[in-house]
Motif scaffolding. Structure first.
Motif, PDB file in Angstrom:
ATOM      1  N   ASN A  53       0.856  -1.182   0.000  1.00 33.17           N
ATOM      2  CA  ASN A  53       0.000   0.000   0.000  1.00 33.17           C
ATOM      3  C   ASN A  53       0.897   1.238   0.000  1.00 33.17           C
ATOM      4  N   PRO A  54       0.916   2.024  -1.087  1.00 35.86           N
ATOM      5  CA  PRO A  54       1.843   3.151  -1.155  1.00 35.86           C
ATOM      6  C   PRO A  54       1.586   4.232  -0.116  1.00 35.86           C
ATOM      7  N   ALA A  55       0.411   4.225   0.509  1.00 40.55           N
ATOM      8  CA  ALA A  55       0.117   5.216   1.547  1.00 40.55           C
ATOM      9  C   ALA A  55       0.795   4.886   2.871  1.00 40.55           C
ATOM     10  N   VAL A  56       1.240   3.638   3.038  1.00 39.58           N
ATOM     11  CA  VAL A  56       1.840   3.221   4.306  1.00 39.58           C
ATOM     12  C   VAL A  56       3.246   3.804   4.421  1.00 39.58           C
ATOM     13  N   ALA A  57       3.478   4.572   5.471  1.00 42.27           N
ATOM     14  CA  ALA A  57       4.758   5.250   5.683  1.00 42.27           C
ATOM     15  C   ALA A  57       5.608   4.582   6.747  1.00 42.27           C
ATOM     16  N   SER A  58       4.982   3.884   7.689  1.00 39.27           N
ATOM     17  CA  SER A  58       5.704   3.265   8.796  1.00 39.27           C
ATOM     18  C   SER A  58       5.169   1.871   9.053  1.00 39.27           C
ATOM     19  N   CYS A  59       6.013   1.035   9.620  1.00 37.77           N
ATOM     20  CA  CYS A  59       5.625  -0.313  10.041  1.00 37.77           C
ATOM     21  C   CYS A  59       5.773  -0.410  11.546  1.00 37.77           C
ATOM     22  N   VAL A  60       4.798  -1.035  12.199  1.00 39.22           N
ATOM     23  CA  VAL A  60       4.765  -1.129  13.656  1.00 39.22           C
ATOM     24  C   VAL A  60       4.674  -2.591  14.074  1.00 39.22           C
ATOM     25  N   TYR A  61       5.454  -2.940  15.094  1.00 32.79           N
ATOM     26  CA  TYR A  61       5.378  -4.276  15.693  1.00 32.79           C
ATOM     27  C   TYR A  61       5.471  -4.087  17.202  1.00 32.79           C
ATOM     28  N   ILE A  62       4.483  -4.578  17.913  1.00 32.21           N
ATOM     29  CA  ILE A  62       4.422  -4.444  19.370  1.00 32.21           C
ATOM     30  C   ILE A  62       4.313  -5.838  19.973  1.00 32.21           C
ATOM     31  N   LYS A  63       5.213  -6.140  20.901  1.00 40.63           N
ATOM     32  CA  LYS A  63       5.218  -7.460  21.535  1.00 40.63           C
ATOM     33  C   LYS A  63       5.083  -7.312  23.044  1.00 40.63           C
ATOM     34  N   THR A  64       4.015  -7.867  23.565  1.00 45.31           N
ATOM     35  CA  THR A  64       3.766  -7.858  25.008  1.00 45.31           C
ATOM     36  C   THR A  64       4.160  -9.205  25.588  1.00 45.31           C
ATOM     37  N   LEU A  88       1.244   2.156   9.260  1.00 43.45           N
ATOM     38  CA  LEU A  88       0.703   3.467   9.567  1.00 43.45           C
ATOM     39  C   LEU A  88       0.770   4.356   8.334  1.00 43.45           C
ATOM     40  N   ARG A  89      -0.309   5.067   8.103  1.00 43.59           N
ATOM     41  CA  ARG A  89      -0.290   6.156   7.132  1.00 43.59           C
ATOM     42  C   ARG A  89      -0.562   7.442   7.910  1.00 43.59           C
ATOM     43  N   TYR A  90      -0.310   8.578   7.261  1.00 43.56           N
ATOM     44  CA  TYR A  90      -0.442   9.855   7.954  1.00 43.56           C
ATOM     45  C   TYR A  90      -1.339  10.776   7.151  1.00 43.56           C
ATOM     46  N   ASP A  91      -2.246  11.471   7.855  1.00 42.78           N
ATOM     47  CA  ASP A  91      -3.120  12.399   7.155  1.00 42.78           C
ATOM     48  C   ASP A  91      -2.416  13.734   6.967  1.00 42.78           C
ATOM     49  N   GLU A  92      -3.125  14.723   6.448  1.00 42.23           N
ATOM     50  CA  GLU A  92      -2.509  16.006   6.137  1.00 42.23           C
ATOM     51  C   GLU A  92      -2.009  16.735   7.371  1.00 42.23           C
ATOM     52  N   ASN A  93      -2.494  16.350   8.546  1.00 41.27           N
ATOM     53  CA  ASN A  93      -2.037  16.945   9.804  1.00 41.27           C
ATOM     54  C   ASN A  93      -1.029  16.065  10.525  1.00 41.27           C
ATOM     55  N   TYR A  94      -0.511  15.043   9.824  1.00 41.64           N
ATOM     56  CA  TYR A  94       0.469  14.098  10.353  1.00 41.64           C
ATOM     57  C   TYR A  94      -0.080  13.257  11.504  1.00 41.64           C
ATOM     58  N   ASN A  95      -1.380  13.107  11.565  1.00 41.02           N
ATOM     59  CA  ASN A  95      -1.964  12.149  12.494  1.00 41.02           C
ATOM     60  C   ASN A  95      -1.804  10.753  11.903  1.00 41.02           C
ATOM     61  N   SER A  96      -1.449   9.794  12.744  1.00 40.85           N
ATOM     62  CA  SER A  96      -1.231   8.435  12.255  1.00 40.85           C
ATOM     63  C   SER A  96      -2.536   7.651  12.237  1.00 40.85           C
ATOM     64  N   VAL A 273       8.019  -1.830  21.840  1.00 38.61           N
ATOM     65  CA  VAL A 273       7.430  -1.200  20.663  1.00 38.61           C
ATOM     66  C   VAL A 273       8.521  -0.996  19.623  1.00 38.61           C
ATOM     67  N   HIS A 274       8.320  -1.537  18.418  1.00 38.38           N
ATOM     68  CA  HIS A 274       9.228  -1.360  17.290  1.00 38.38           C
ATOM     69  C   HIS A 274       8.491  -0.569  16.218  1.00 38.38           C
ATOM     70  N   ILE A 275       9.163   0.421  15.630  1.00 41.99           N
ATOM     71  CA  ILE A 275       8.573   1.164  14.519  1.00 41.99           C
ATOM     72  C   ILE A 275       9.683   1.545  13.547  1.00 41.99           C
ATOM     73  N   THR A 276       9.427   1.387  12.264  1.00 41.39           N
ATOM     74  CA  THR A 276      10.443   1.718  11.264  1.00 41.39           C
ATOM     75  C   THR A 276       9.798   2.315  10.026  1.00 41.39           C
ATOM     76  N   ASP A 277      10.633   2.954   9.211  1.00 46.52           N
ATOM     77  CA  ASP A 277      10.214   3.491   7.926  1.00 46.52           C
ATOM     78  C   ASP A 277       9.796   2.333   7.023  1.00 46.52           C
ATOM     79  N   ALA A 278       8.632   2.435   6.415  1.00 44.93           N
ATOM     80  CA  ALA A 278       8.155   1.362   5.540  1.00 44.93           C
ATOM     81  C   ALA A 278       9.087   1.135   4.356  1.00 44.93           C
ATOM     82  N   ASN A 279       9.816   2.170   3.940  1.00 44.20           N
ATOM     83  CA  ASN A 279      10.738   1.998   2.821  1.00 44.20           C
ATOM     84  C   ASN A 279      11.900   1.068   3.159  1.00 44.20           C
ATOM     85  N   GLU A 280      12.248   0.964   4.430  1.00 40.62           N
ATOM     86  CA  GLU A 280      13.283   0.014   4.808  1.00 40.62           C
ATOM     87  C   GLU A 280      12.830  -1.408   4.489  1.00 40.62           C
TER      88      GLU A 280
END
Length: 292
Positions: A53-64, A88-96, A273-280
């Protein structure tokens, strides 16, 4: 949520890593799903990130790795891993905004959690046909706010859940039926987990979460030792127990002590909590990066 307020996803990740040294960080194409090709071990946790999905900017992985969910009379605890994985994608106000995996994978993976005392609520009785388990399921997309995680205020992780009540020995054949839940899609258990301090109604007293500064992880960031808490939520009653009309909902309500009002329930998650740039992830899969 302004997680990465930058013009490109690659520069977003670089900015996040650069902010690690600060005293206060304000974090912190060939379409195919991420799981179509193997990822290197350092990125394998993002295998279900919807990078197609080209709108996805970040990837999130959370392990409890340690969880407590006290709802009514049920005081559930587990050290078996519970994971959340999404984009995660971001709207025009950078809300995730969370984006579900595009390969059919679930966002939330949870083991069944044993109910102490089983269906009778008697210590030592929760074995075999008398055992009872609860498995949480999402009823809506999660929310995450890394700024709140770092600043230890507000909601860090928002989860809307229903909790399936079942017996793994006789699930489909049990009198409860396969669709017995505490909560429902329309009346979920709504958790607003924070790393700050809660403000619950009585009789609960305020409790506090835990935050540790993040560590650079590739193009992204990892937060270890996070404790996210909420003890100000209400728990709805049972639904779908004794199909098809839910005639056993009152019985499950009596056993579980639900509905239970705000100020009588508690959730505590010890997590990473892990988060990275989707382009990676895209580049590791041989896909073209996407810039906005």
């Amino acid at each position: 949520m302004k997680l990465f307020n930058v013009q490109s996803r690659r520069s977003a990740a670089a900015a996040a890593v650069a902010l690690l040294g600060g005293a206060v960080a304000l974090l912190g194409l060939s379409p195919s799903p991420a799981s179509a090709d193997p990822l290197p071990p350092n990125l394998s946790m993002y295998a279900n990130c919807p990078v197609d999905n080209p709108a996805v900017a970040s990837c999130v992985y959370i392990k409890t790795t340690n969880a407590r969910l006290k709802v009514g009379k049920f005081d559930l605890r587990t050290q078996d891993p519970i994971t959340l994985e999404f984009g995660l994608r971001y709207d025009e106000n950078y809300n995730s905004i969370a984006v579900s995996p595009s390969n059919g994978a679930k966002i939330l993976h949870s083991p069944p959690i044993a109910v102490p005392g089983g269906v009778l609520g008697i210590p030592g009785a929760g074995v075999g046909p008398l055992a009872a388990y609860v498995t949480p399921e999402l009823t809506a997309l999660p929310t995450i706010d890394i700024n709140n995680l770092v600043l230890q205020q507000g909601t860090v992780l928002g989860l809307k859940l229903k909790a399936k009540v079942h017996n793994p020995f006789t699930d489909v054949l049990s009198v409860l039926g396969p669709g017995c839940y505490i909560g429902s899609n329309t009346h979920p258990i709504a958790l607003n987990l924070t790393t700050g301090t809660t403000s619950p109604p009585p009789p609960n007293q305020p409790i506090s979460g835990v935050y540790h500064p993040g560590t650079a992880e590739g193009w992204g960031i990892r937060f270890d030792g996070v404790r996210a808490v909420d003890n100000a939520f209400a728990a709805p009653g049972a639904s779908g127990c004794g199909t098809p009309l839910g005639y056993l909902n009152p019985t499950v309500n009596a056993i579980a002590g639900v509905p239970s009002p705000a100020g009588t329930n508690t959730a505590v998650l010890d997590t990473t909590v892990h988060i990275t740039d989707a382009n990676e992830v895209r580049e590791a899969l041989g896909m073209e990066p996407v810039y906005q």
